[in-house]
Design a protein around this motif. Structure first.
Motif, short mmCIF file in Angstrom:
data_model
loop_
_atom_site.label_atom_id
_atom_site.label_comp_id
_atom_site.label_asym_id
_atom_site.label_seq_id
_atom_site.Cartn_x
_atom_site.Cartn_y
_atom_site.Cartn_z
N ARG A 78 0.86 -1.19 0.00
CA ARG A 78 0.00 0.00 0.00
C ARG A 78 0.90 1.24 0.00
NH1 ARG A 78 -1.95 -3.35 3.78
NH2 ARG A 78 -1.22 -2.05 5.52
N VAL A 79 0.79 2.02 -1.06
CA VAL A 79 1.65 3.20 -1.24
C VAL A 79 0.76 4.40 -1.55
CG1 VAL A 79 3.53 4.20 -2.60
CG2 VAL A 79 3.53 1.75 -2.09
N PRO A 80 0.96 5.55 -0.88
CA PRO A 80 0.04 6.68 -1.02
C PRO A 80 0.35 7.60 -2.20
CG PRO A 80 1.65 7.19 0.66
CD PRO A 80 1.94 5.78 0.20
N VAL A 81 1.36 7.30 -3.00
CA VAL A 81 1.73 8.15 -4.13
C VAL A 81 1.84 7.31 -5.39
CG1 VAL A 81 2.97 9.80 -2.66
CG2 VAL A 81 4.22 7.91 -3.73
N SER A 82 1.80 7.97 -6.54
CA SER A 82 1.92 7.25 -7.82
C SER A 82 3.08 7.80 -8.64
CB SER A 82 0.61 7.32 -8.60
OG SER A 82 0.21 8.66 -8.79
N VAL A 83 4.14 8.22 -7.97
CA VAL A 83 5.36 8.66 -8.66
C VAL A 83 6.37 7.53 -8.65
CG1 VAL A 83 4.96 11.05 -7.99
CG2 VAL A 83 6.43 9.62 -6.58
N THR A 84 7.27 7.54 -9.62
CA THR A 84 8.29 6.51 -9.69
C THR A 84 9.23 6.60 -8.49
OG1 THR A 84 8.23 6.35 -12.09
CG2 THR A 84 10.28 5.68 -11.02
N LEU A 85 9.51 5.46 -7.88
CA LEU A 85 10.41 5.36 -6.73
C LEU A 85 11.76 4.88 -7.22
CD1 LEU A 85 7.86 3.77 -4.25
CD2 LEU A 85 8.50 6.18 -4.44
N THR A 86 12.83 5.51 -6.74
CA THR A 86 14.15 5.29 -7.31
C THR A 86 15.12 4.56 -6.40
OG1 THR A 86 14.82 7.48 -6.51
CG2 THR A 86 13.96 7.34 -8.77
N ALA A 87 14.89 4.57 -5.08
CA ALA A 87 15.83 3.94 -4.15
C ALA A 87 15.10 3.47 -2.90
CB ALA A 87 16.96 4.91 -3.77
N LEU A 88 15.63 2.39 -2.31
CA LEU A 88 15.10 1.80 -1.08
C LEU A 88 16.23 1.58 -0.10
CD1 LEU A 88 12.88 -1.18 -2.36
CD2 LEU A 88 12.03 0.78 -1.08
N ARG A 89 15.96 1.76 1.19
CA ARG A 89 16.90 1.38 2.24
C ARG A 89 16.10 0.97 3.48
NH1 ARG A 89 19.75 1.67 -1.42
NH2 ARG A 89 21.78 2.66 -1.69
N PHE A 90 16.60 -0.04 4.18
CA PHE A 90 15.97 -0.47 5.44
C PHE A 90 16.98 -0.38 6.57
CE2 PHE A 90 12.77 -1.96 2.63
CZ PHE A 90 11.61 -2.06 3.39
N ALA A 91 16.55 0.24 7.68
CA ALA A 91 17.40 0.37 8.85
C ALA A 91 17.45 -0.93 9.64
CB ALA A 91 16.90 1.50 9.74
N ASN A 92 16.38 -1.70 9.58
CA ASN A 92 16.27 -2.98 10.27
C ASN A 92 15.15 -3.76 9.58
OD1 ASN A 92 13.74 -1.97 11.46
ND2 ASN A 92 15.07 -0.78 12.82
#
Length: 379
Positions: A78-92
């Protein structure tokens, strides 16, 4: 009493009108949730991350998908925007961050199953103008001096506000203290210390007078690097220390950075160029690769294998910490943008045509090319 009720009603109407006006000012793509996709694993994907036993990938039009079976089956988040996402990072295994077009920053607290918008280009432009105005007010340069850096900075910030949320963020850095830095096109850089509730603009303090794009952020020990357009490299030697411009080994753009387990740092980009700094403070050494197209992303597997991915569908591998690379033979190719190792040890690649699963390269992929050393430069 009647007058009081009328005043309260009038105030409520005014607040509602102000809220509606503010909402109307935000681009529709920042308000429109990502649409359901029939075959998300075949969509244009820009990034992928391993989160515990889960794989999370993100891409065009706000698409985020996740798999709990090693990449065989995928669900849409579930994502509240419809723009292209370019990068992901997880802290944990729970807390994740994503950035993308229109300056959007998303945060997840459930391993990527759902996301909230915590920042966007509209907010970023206002922060940039505020920071530029404060810097200008502190120095009071001659306003007729069009070349003065603070006048240029203020003009650029005003332009950001006028143009609105139309510039992408491309890199994320998660610091040990819980703070987050994001960076992107035209020298944009922001950070948050409180999980995205408040933000700070950094453009006024970064030595990037031409506003070159940052394609990513790399961290090695206490060091932090911003890298990007035309070989730009900025370095901070310790948490909280200012960034300084460094002599770059590259003349072409740098699209990716990768810190290895032995503290070597690789930066790579245009025309297959790779540069390696063995330890903090060590000079950059150019490493020969067998490809001539841009290298975009990379990872180091648990066995130490280093893989770099190319915009023309190449994957190059190194077994000696990024000192030599050889090309992997692939039956299927398309422009690759990211990779992750699945829980079963297989390699999952993402790119413009979706996902590709393949076995992790074996020992027979050991490179035979010798490193090509050119004039060392300090990182």
């Amino acid at each position: 009493m009647a007058q009081m009720k009328y005043a309260v009603a009038a105030l409520a109407a005014t607040l509602a009108a102000d809220a509606a006006q503010a909402a109307a000012a935000v681009p529709a793509a920042l308000q429109r949730p990502a649409l359901a996709v029939a075959q998300p694993a075949r969509a244009n994907l820009q990034a992928i991350e391993r989160v515990g036993k889960r794989l999370v990938a993100a891409g065009e039009r706000g698409l985020v998908i996740y798999s709990d079976d090693g990449g065989n089956h995928w669900k849409q988040a579930r994502v509240p925007v419809s723009v292209t996402l370019t990068a992901l990072r997880f802290a944990n295994e729970r807390e994740g961050w994503a950035v993308g077009n229109m300056g959007v920053v998303l945060r997840s607290s459930d391993s990527g199953a759902s996301w909230q918008r915590v920042f966007d280009g509209e907010t970023g432009a206002k922060l940039a103008l505020q920071a530029a105005q404060q810097a200008w007010d502190a120095a009071r340069p001659n306003p007729d001096d069009a070349e003065h850096p603070l006048n240029v900075l203020l003009d650029e910030a005003r332009r950001l506000v006028d143009e609105g949320a139309d510039k992408p963020l491309l890199g994320i850095d998660l610091r040990a203290d819980g703070s987050v830095m994001v960076a992107g096109a035209y020298g944009l850089a922001f950070s948050t210390l409180d999980g995205g509730r408040t933000w700070r603009a950094h453009m006024a303090e970064l030595p990037n007078p031409e506003g070159a794009t940052y394609y990513g952020i790399a961290r090695r020990g206490q060091e932090q690097y911003l890298f990007g357009e035309q070989g730009l490299i900025l370095r901070s030697g310790a948490p909280g220390a200012p960034f300084a411009a460094t002599t770059s080994p590259a003349s072409g753009s740098l699209f990716g950075g990768l810190t290895l387990k032995d503290d070597a740092l690789l930066v790579f980009g245009l025309r297959g160029k790779v540069y390696r700094s063995a330890t903090p403070g060590a000079p950059w050494v150019e490493v020969q690769t067998p490809v001539d197209a841009s290298l975009i992303s990379g990872l180091q597997a648990t066995d130490g294998t280093v893989l770099l991915l190319g915009a023309a569908g190449q994957v190059v591998a190194s077994r000696d910490g990024g000192q030599r690379f050889s090309a992997l033979p692939l039956k299927e190719r398309f422009p690759f943008t990211g990779a992750a190792v699945a829980p079963d040890g297989s390699l999952v690649l993402v790119g413009t045509r979706g996902l590709l699963r393949m076995p992790m390269p074996g020992r027979d992929a050991a490179p035979k090319l010798q490193a090509s050393i050119k004039s060392p430069t300090k990182p």
